[in-house]
Design a protein around this motif. Structure first.
Motif, PDB file in Angstrom:
ATOM      1  N   ASP A  17       0.827  -1.202   0.000  1.00 31.98           N
ATOM      2  CA  ASP A  17       0.000   0.000   0.000  1.00 31.98           C
ATOM      3  C   ASP A  17       0.869   1.263   0.000  1.00 31.98           C
ATOM      4  O   ASP A  17       0.557   2.246  -0.665  1.00 31.98           O
ATOM      5  N   LYS A  18       1.979   1.213   0.736  1.00 32.43           N
ATOM      6  CA  LYS A  18       2.876   2.384   0.830  1.00 32.43           C
ATOM      7  C   LYS A  18       3.640   2.628  -0.458  1.00 32.43           C
ATOM      8  O   LYS A  18       3.748   3.756  -0.925  1.00 32.43           O
ATOM      9  N   VAL A  19       4.230   1.568  -1.004  1.00 26.13           N
ATOM     10  CA  VAL A  19       5.126   1.774  -2.148  1.00 26.13           C
ATOM     11  C   VAL A  19       4.394   1.658  -3.490  1.00 26.13           C
ATOM     12  O   VAL A  19       4.923   2.065  -4.526  1.00 26.13           O
ATOM     13  N   GLY A  20       3.162   1.128  -3.435  1.00 22.89           N
ATOM     14  CA  GLY A  20       2.393   0.862  -4.645  1.00 22.89           C
ATOM     15  C   GLY A  20       2.369   1.974  -5.685  1.00 22.89           C
ATOM     16  O   GLY A  20       2.568   1.704  -6.880  1.00 22.89           O
ATOM     17  N   PRO A  21       2.139   3.239  -5.266  1.00 23.42           N
ATOM     18  CA  PRO A  21       2.051   4.310  -6.271  1.00 23.42           C
ATOM     19  C   PRO A  21       3.354   4.557  -7.035  1.00 23.42           C
ATOM     20  O   PRO A  21       3.330   5.161  -8.107  1.00 23.42           O
ATOM     21  N   HIS A  22       4.481   4.091  -6.496  1.00 26.00           N
ATOM     22  CA  HIS A  22       5.789   4.458  -7.048  1.00 26.00           C
ATOM     23  C   HIS A  22       6.471   3.339  -7.821  1.00 26.00           C
ATOM     24  O   HIS A  22       7.553   3.526  -8.351  1.00 26.00           O
ATOM     25  N   ILE A  23       5.849   2.169  -7.860  1.00 27.39           N
ATOM     26  CA  ILE A  23       6.487   1.002  -8.481  1.00 27.39           C
ATOM     27  C   ILE A  23       5.676   0.525  -9.686  1.00 27.39           C
ATOM     28  O   ILE A  23       4.487   0.820  -9.800  1.00 27.39           O
ATOM     29  N   ILE A  24       6.337  -0.232 -10.545  1.00 24.49           N
ATOM     30  CA  ILE A  24       5.603  -0.839 -11.661  1.00 24.49           C
ATOM     31  C   ILE A  24       5.251  -2.295 -11.359  1.00 24.49           C
ATOM     32  O   ILE A  24       4.351  -2.853 -11.956  1.00 24.49           O
ATOM     33  N   ALA A  25       5.995  -2.900 -10.415  1.00 22.78           N
ATOM     34  CA  ALA A  25       5.664  -4.270 -10.003  1.00 22.78           C
ATOM     35  C   ALA A  25       6.147  -4.497  -8.576  1.00 22.78           C
ATOM     36  O   ALA A  25       7.097  -3.848  -8.112  1.00 22.78           O
ATOM     37  N   LEU A  26       5.443  -5.393  -7.908  1.00 30.54           N
ATOM     38  CA  LEU A  26       5.868  -5.841  -6.578  1.00 30.54           C
ATOM     39  C   LEU A  26       6.334  -7.282  -6.732  1.00 30.54           C
ATOM     40  O   LEU A  26       5.603  -8.125  -7.246  1.00 30.54           O
ATOM     41  N   LYS A  27       7.570  -7.526  -6.312  1.00 30.18           N
ATOM     42  CA  LYS A  27       8.121  -8.881  -6.419  1.00 30.18           C
ATOM     43  C   LYS A  27       7.931  -9.593  -5.084  1.00 30.18           C
ATOM     44  O   LYS A  27       8.286  -9.050  -4.040  1.00 30.18           O
ATOM     45  N   THR A  28       7.373 -10.779  -5.157  1.00 28.44           N
ATOM     46  CA  THR A  28       7.114 -11.544  -3.932  1.00 28.44           C
ATOM     47  C   THR A  28       7.939 -12.825  -3.913  1.00 28.44           C
ATOM     48  O   THR A  28       8.317 -13.364  -4.964  1.00 28.44           O
ATOM     49  N   HIS A  29       8.211 -13.290  -2.677  1.00 29.36           N
ATOM     50  CA  HIS A  29       8.617 -14.675  -2.438  1.00 29.36           C
ATOM     51  C   HIS A  29       7.473 -15.202  -1.573  1.00 29.36           C
ATOM     52  O   HIS A  29       7.549 -15.166  -0.346  1.00 29.36           O
ATOM     53  N   ILE A  30       6.416 -15.637  -2.202  1.00 32.24           N
ATOM     54  CA  ILE A  30       5.177 -15.903  -1.472  1.00 32.24           C
ATOM     55  C   ILE A  30       5.346 -17.033  -0.450  1.00 32.24           C
ATOM     56  O   ILE A  30       4.628 -17.071   0.553  1.00 32.24           O
ATOM     57  N   ASP A  31       6.337 -17.901  -0.665  1.00 34.21           N
ATOM     58  CA  ASP A  31       6.527 -19.036   0.253  1.00 34.21           C
ATOM     59  C   ASP A  31       7.249 -18.647   1.551  1.00 34.21           C
ATOM     60  O   ASP A  31       7.470 -19.503   2.406  1.00 34.21           O
ATOM     61  N   ILE A  32       7.600 -17.372   1.731  1.00 38.22           N
ATOM     62  CA  ILE A  32       8.179 -16.961   3.020  1.00 38.22           C
ATOM     63  C   ILE A  32       7.131 -16.309   3.938  1.00 38.22           C
ATOM     64  O   ILE A  32       7.447 -15.922   5.062  1.00 38.22           O
ATOM     65  N   ILE A  33       5.893 -16.203   3.461  1.00 42.13           N
ATOM     66  CA  ILE A  33       4.827 -15.617   4.288  1.00 42.13           C
ATOM     67  C   ILE A  33       4.335 -16.693   5.262  1.00 42.13           C
ATOM     68  O   ILE A  33       3.734 -17.694   4.858  1.00 42.13           O
TER      69      ILE A  33
END
Ligand code: BMP
Length: 252
Positions: free
Chosen positions: A51-67
């Motif tokens: 939510d914070k960085v969303g306006p400034h990036i073109i993509a969010l990279k996840t490592h979903i298996d660390i959640i």
């Protein structure tokens, strides 16, 4: 004589894959070439960061298996909403590295069901050309070269990896610390303005360095943003540095 690079506008004209087009359109619209790497371990941190960085990036990279508390409805559904709200794509950094059949299962099954939400994924190409066939509905970013000390992605490996990346229709780009042909997009992690390494093998360069020397298209920043006291301010700083470095790299 340094070779000039193509602009995002020129690359957009030549782009074949819908995900390449989307990334280039977002870069131009947001004047950003920044991908934030959300290497956090709880759903709450992931969603707050997005939510914070969303306006400034073109993509969010996840490592979903660390959640640690991953639940599709509580993690992915709100993440997709934030991606739509702030207009960024979701890049799952799964680095698939198996035979095609297994990668297909890892991509479509289990608790993460990556196929249902990721716009694009990373994959090793160690399994060969056909191992990438299963990623039909997303873009693939092929791991060509790694940023860590002692990586086995030698010149020779990278050359062979590039042959697969350039010829496979699912591939939109490569992750590398070396230039790649302009037909594919270049994604470069290992970017940090404050540090040169992390004591665990990671090696960092500045945005200026990677745009000037590698003609990268997109920088990937993890700890430089999510570990900062003010993640949004840090994202804005990397976004501005990255955009300035891109513009400077056009001028040679
Ligand atoms: P950081 O900026 O905190 O070092 O994070 C870098 C991110 O990019 C990590 O998520 C890591 O998995 C990824 N990455 C990398 O650092 N080097 C590579 O060669 C390939 C990566 O995907």
């Amino acid at each position: 004589e340094e070779k000039t690079r193509s602009s995002y506008e020129q690359k957009l004209k030549n782009a074949q894959h819908s995900v390449s087009k989307k990334l280039l359109e977002l870069a131009l619209a947001k004047q950003s070439n920044l991908i934030a790497s959300a290497d956090v371990t709880t759903t709450k941190e992931l969603l707050e960061l997005a939510d914070k960085v969303g306006p400034h990036i073109i993509a969010l990279k996840t490592h979903i298996d660390i959640i640690s508390d991953f639940e599709y409805e509580k993690t992915i559904t709100p993440l997709k909403d934030l991606a739509a709200k702030h207009q960024f794509l979701l890049m799952e950094d799964r680095k698939f590295a198996d035979i095609g059949n297994t990668q297909e299962l890892q991509f479509t099954s289990g608790v993460f069901k990556i196929t249902d939400w990721a716009d694009f994924v990373t994959s090793q190409v160690i399994g060969g050309f056909e191992s990438l066939d299963c990623f039909k509905n997303v873009g693939v970013v092929a791991i060509i070269g790694m940023s860590s000390k002692g990586t086995l992605t030698t010149n020779e490996y990278r050359e062979e990896a590039l042959k697969i990346a350039l010829s496979h229709p699912n591939v939109i780009g490569g992750v590398s610390q070396n230039p790649v042909p302009e037909e594919i997009l270049l994604f470069t992690p290992g970017v940090n303005l404050a540090d040169s390494g992390d004591g665990k093998g990671q090696q960092y360069n500045t945005p200026e360095y990677v745009f000037k020397n590698l003609h990268t298209d997109f920088i990937i920043v993890g700890r430089g943003i999510y570990k900062a006291d003010q993640a949004e301010e840090a994202a804005i700083a990397y976004k501005n540095e990255g955009w300035k470095a891109y513009l400077d790299s056009l001028e040679k």
